[in-house]
Design a protein around this motif. Structure first.
Motif, PDB file in Angstrom:
ATOM      1  N   GLU A 134       0.795  -1.220   0.000  1.00 11.98           N
ATOM      2  CA  GLU A 134       0.000   0.000   0.000  1.00 11.98           C
ATOM      3  C   GLU A 134       0.835   1.282   0.000  1.00 11.98           C
ATOM      4  O   GLU A 134       0.286   2.372  -0.146  1.00 11.98           O
ATOM      5  CB  GLU A 134      -0.937   0.002   1.213  1.00 11.98           C
ATOM      6  N   SER A 169      -7.798  -7.533  -0.394  1.00 11.97           N
ATOM      7  CA  SER A 169      -6.893  -6.379  -0.287  1.00 11.97           C
ATOM      8  C   SER A 169      -5.639  -6.607  -1.120  1.00 11.97           C
ATOM      9  O   SER A 169      -5.126  -5.692  -1.773  1.00 11.97           O
ATOM     10  CB  SER A 169      -6.510  -6.143   1.178  1.00 11.97           C
ATOM     11  N   LEU A 172      -6.284  -6.344  -4.925  1.00 13.50           N
ATOM     12  CA  LEU A 172      -6.335  -4.969  -5.420  1.00 13.50           C
ATOM     13  C   LEU A 172      -4.969  -4.491  -5.903  1.00 13.50           C
ATOM     14  O   LEU A 172      -4.868  -3.566  -6.708  1.00 13.50           O
ATOM     15  CB  LEU A 172      -6.817  -4.029  -4.306  1.00 13.50           C
ATOM     16  N   GLU A 173      -3.911  -5.123  -5.391  1.00 14.08           N
ATOM     17  CA  GLU A 173      -2.551  -4.660  -5.683  1.00 14.08           C
ATOM     18  C   GLU A 173      -1.783  -5.574  -6.622  1.00 14.08           C
ATOM     19  O   GLU A 173      -0.818  -5.146  -7.258  1.00 14.08           O
ATOM     20  CB  GLU A 173      -1.766  -4.522  -4.374  1.00 14.08           C
ATOM     21  N   TYR A 206      -5.476  -1.703 -11.177  1.00 15.71           N
ATOM     22  CA  TYR A 206      -6.547  -0.918 -10.550  1.00 15.71           C
ATOM     23  C   TYR A 206      -6.055   0.421 -10.018  1.00 15.71           C
ATOM     24  O   TYR A 206      -6.585   0.968  -9.052  1.00 15.71           O
ATOM     25  CB  TYR A 206      -7.168  -1.732  -9.400  1.00 15.71           C
ATOM     26  N   LYS A 211      -9.337   3.055  -4.258  1.00 14.93           N
ATOM     27  CA  LYS A 211      -9.076   1.842  -3.482  1.00 14.93           C
ATOM     28  C   LYS A 211      -9.557   1.956  -2.041  1.00 14.93           C
ATOM     29  O   LYS A 211      -9.997   0.965  -1.443  1.00 14.93           O
ATOM     30  CB  LYS A 211      -7.584   1.505  -3.514  1.00 14.93           C
ATOM     31  N   VAL A 214     -13.165   1.070  -2.104  1.00 13.66           N
ATOM     32  CA  VAL A 214     -13.347  -0.367  -2.320  1.00 13.66           C
ATOM     33  C   VAL A 214     -13.043  -1.147  -1.046  1.00 13.66           C
ATOM     34  O   VAL A 214     -13.788  -2.061  -0.668  1.00 13.66           O
ATOM     35  CB  VAL A 214     -12.450  -0.868  -3.473  1.00 13.66           C
ATOM     36  N   LYS A 215     -11.968  -0.778  -0.361  1.00 10.16           N
ATOM     37  CA  LYS A 215     -11.593  -1.476   0.874  1.00 10.16           C
ATOM     38  C   LYS A 215     -12.631  -1.276   1.972  1.00 10.16           C
ATOM     39  O   LYS A 215     -12.873  -2.180   2.774  1.00 10.16           O
ATOM     40  CB  LYS A 215     -10.218  -1.005   1.345  1.00 10.16           C
ATOM     41  N   ILE A 264     -12.814  -9.723  -6.780  1.00  9.04           N
ATOM     42  CA  ILE A 264     -12.373  -8.337  -6.662  1.00  9.04           C
ATOM     43  C   ILE A 264     -13.014  -7.434  -7.709  1.00  9.04           C
ATOM     44  O   ILE A 264     -13.368  -6.279  -7.415  1.00  9.04           O
ATOM     45  CB  ILE A 264     -10.825  -8.232  -6.721  1.00  9.04           C
ATOM     46  N   GLU A 265     -13.214  -7.940  -8.920  1.00  9.29           N
ATOM     47  CA  GLU A 265     -13.848  -7.125  -9.964  1.00  9.29           C
ATOM     48  C   GLU A 265     -15.276  -6.753  -9.583  1.00  9.29           C
ATOM     49  O   GLU A 265     -15.728  -5.620  -9.823  1.00  9.29           O
ATOM     50  CB  GLU A 265     -13.846  -7.874 -11.305  1.00  9.29           C
ATOM     51  N   TYR A 267     -16.415  -6.449  -6.514  1.00  8.18           N
ATOM     52  CA  TYR A 267     -16.361  -5.468  -5.426  1.00  8.18           C
ATOM     53  C   TYR A 267     -16.050  -4.071  -5.962  1.00  8.18           C
ATOM     54  O   TYR A 267     -16.579  -3.070  -5.484  1.00  8.18           O
ATOM     55  CB  TYR A 267     -15.332  -5.873  -4.372  1.00  8.18           C
ATOM     56  N   ILE A 268     -15.178  -3.999  -6.940  1.00 10.40           N
ATOM     57  CA  ILE A 268     -14.846  -2.703  -7.544  1.00 10.40           C
ATOM     58  C   ILE A 268     -16.086  -2.110  -8.216  1.00 10.40           C
ATOM     59  O   ILE A 268     -16.414  -0.931  -8.031  1.00 10.40           O
ATOM     60  CB  ILE A 268     -13.699  -2.858  -8.554  1.00 10.40           C
TER      61      ILE A 268
END
Length: 277
Positions: A134, A169, A172-173, A206, A211, A214-215, A264-265, A267-268
């Motif tokens: 992060e 999490s 996302l990265e 992303y 972010k 999203v988190k 993850i997609e 959630y975004i």
């Protein structure tokens, strides 16, 4: 180099439970971890927890430059001896990485292009991984030896028991993968659990999304695992049930779904719709 167990004995080194010290002495395993990390002769590597220097030494044989952080100053004479002959390629920094702020850390690393490799004490696994994922100056990859059960959580797929906030999490990265499993008897002293090597390759897939938003949605979604996604999001985000259900319907997500069923997609996409409410 002398046998590492002999070096530890020569300096009457006592393992400190406070630091979660479990050293690797098997050369084949150490070389396998370096290979799993994808290190090349062009790489700058940041190692967290040099320990007795066994992994540090193998990294330095391949990498362009190695910066190893170590919290236990009792290991100074051990490291001086175990890393003999590689002084020009290794810098050992006796600091607690958790207490080194980002500006100082960047000054020590001296580059925006680096990789992280670590045999992490179990108690700092998540904070260390997320700190590097992060931060502004992110590494190209993070390769860690961690508790096997934690490794499963980092790399799990949706709708599995190990899937949760930390899984998403990391997603996302970048992409996380278990490279190999490591039995407990490979460590000195032997821990009570087995381990695994996880490699996370970071990407910019992303970089243009919010972010933090999203988190927040993800954290709310897993507030109570037995509750439906609708119930968790209405309570956690202060939204109406209608707003959450409408957003889910637009994405063809069953309104009875639970947080662990979304990738993850999804959630975004859900986060983007919900921010309009």
């Amino acid at each position: 180099m002398s046998d590492i167990k002999q070096i530890l004995s020569d300096y009457n080194f006592k393992f400190n439970k406070q630091f979660g010290q479990n050293f690797i002495t098997d050369t084949n395993l150490l070389q396998a971890m370096v290979k799993d990390s994808g290190i090349t002769s062009e790489d700058i590597v940041v190692e967290i927890g040099a320990g007795a220097g066994t992994l540090t030494r193998e990294i330095a044989k391949v990498a362009k430059r190695t910066i190893a952080f170590e919290i236990d100053r009792n290991l100074i004479p051990v490291l001086e001896r175990s890393l003999q002959g590689l002084d020009d390629k290794i810098e050992v920094v006796f600091k607690d990485i958790q207490k080194v702020d980002d500006k100082v850390l960047d000054e020590i690393i001296g580059s925006k292009d680096y990789k992280v490799v670590a045999n992490l004490p179990y108690y700092i696994t998540t904070p260390i991984i997320m700190r590097f994922l992060e931060r502004d100056n992110k590494p190209k990859s993070v390769t860690v030896m961690i508790q096997k059960e934690v490794g499963k959580r980092l790399t799990s797929n949706a709708d599995c028991g190990d899937y949760g906030v930390i899984t998403l999490s990391i997603a996302l990265e970048g992409k996380a993968k278990i490279m190999r499993e490591v039995p407990r008897y490979m460590f000195t002293p032997q821990p009570n659990v087995d381990s695994c090597i996880v490699r996370i390759d970071l990407d910019d897939n992303y970089k243009d999304i919010d972010k933090k938003r999203v988190k927040k949605v993800i954290k709310s979604a897993f507030a109570m695992r037995r509750k439906t996604l609708v119930n968790n999001l209405t309570g956690g985000l202060g939204l109406t049930r209608e707003a959450v259900e409408n957003a889910m319907s637009k994405l063809n997500i069953d309104v009875r779904a639970r947080g662990e069923t979304l990738n993850i997609e999804q959630y975004i996409a859900l986060s983007e719709l919900l921010k309009e409410n």
